[in-house]
Design a protein around this motif. Structure first.
Motif, PDB file in Angstrom:
ATOM      1  N   GLN A  47      13.699  -1.687   5.402  1.00 33.33           N
ATOM      2  CA  GLN A  47      12.746  -1.174   4.435  1.00 33.33           C
ATOM      3  C   GLN A  47      11.937  -2.279   3.767  1.00 33.33           C
ATOM      4  O   GLN A  47      10.959  -2.011   3.102  1.00 33.33           O
ATOM      5  N   GLU A  48      12.347  -3.504   3.921  1.00 27.30           N
ATOM      6  CA  GLU A  48      11.692  -4.621   3.247  1.00 27.30           C
ATOM      7  C   GLU A  48      10.739  -5.358   4.186  1.00 27.30           C
ATOM      8  O   GLU A  48      10.827  -6.562   4.370  1.00 27.30           O
ATOM      9  N   THR A  49       9.808  -4.646   4.743  1.00 26.75           N
ATOM     10  CA  THR A  49       8.852  -5.265   5.649  1.00 26.75           C
ATOM     11  C   THR A  49       7.580  -5.607   4.870  1.00 26.75           C
ATOM     12  O   THR A  49       7.199  -4.925   3.930  1.00 26.75           O
ATOM     13  N   THR A  50       6.943  -6.667   5.274  1.00 24.95           N
ATOM     14  CA  THR A  50       5.688  -7.077   4.636  1.00 24.95           C
ATOM     15  C   THR A  50       4.637  -7.283   5.722  1.00 24.95           C
ATOM     16  O   THR A  50       4.940  -7.697   6.840  1.00 24.95           O
ATOM     17  N   VAL A  51       3.412  -6.996   5.356  1.00 25.82           N
ATOM     18  CA  VAL A  51       2.297  -7.210   6.265  1.00 25.82           C
ATOM     19  C   VAL A  51       1.313  -8.131   5.566  1.00 25.82           C
ATOM     20  O   VAL A  51       0.863  -7.855   4.450  1.00 25.82           O
ATOM     21  N   GLU A  52       1.011  -9.235   6.217  1.00 28.10           N
ATOM     22  CA  GLU A  52       0.095 -10.211   5.617  1.00 28.10           C
ATOM     23  C   GLU A  52      -1.310  -9.941   6.091  1.00 28.10           C
ATOM     24  O   GLU A  52      -1.552  -9.568   7.231  1.00 28.10           O
ATOM     25  N   GLU A  53      -2.272 -10.134   5.189  1.00 28.66           N
ATOM     26  CA  GLU A  53      -3.671  -9.984   5.580  1.00 28.66           C
ATOM     27  C   GLU A  53      -4.140 -11.266   6.223  1.00 28.66           C
ATOM     28  O   GLU A  53      -3.782 -12.358   5.825  1.00 28.66           O
TER      29      GLU A  53
END
Length: 54
Positions: A47-53
């Protein structure tokens, strides 16, 4: 093979064997979704996913 041994171990004619097998598979799926997967998800950071721009 294992599947042949399971099929031959089940009692009754083919239709009854199929119904028993479907009930067992449904029970296994239910136990996995209700108990096993939630227990495992506590230890995984799914659940702790991040998406970088970019």
């Amino acid at each position: 093979m294992i599947s042949t041994r399971i099929w031959n171990a089940l009692p009754g004619p083919a239709l009854v064997r199929l119904l028993i097998l479907l009930i067992v598979v449904a029970a296994v799926v239910l136990v996995l979704f209700e108990y096993v997967f939630p227990w495992i998800s506590e230890y995984l950071a799914l659940q702790e996913t991040t998406v970088e721009e970019t």
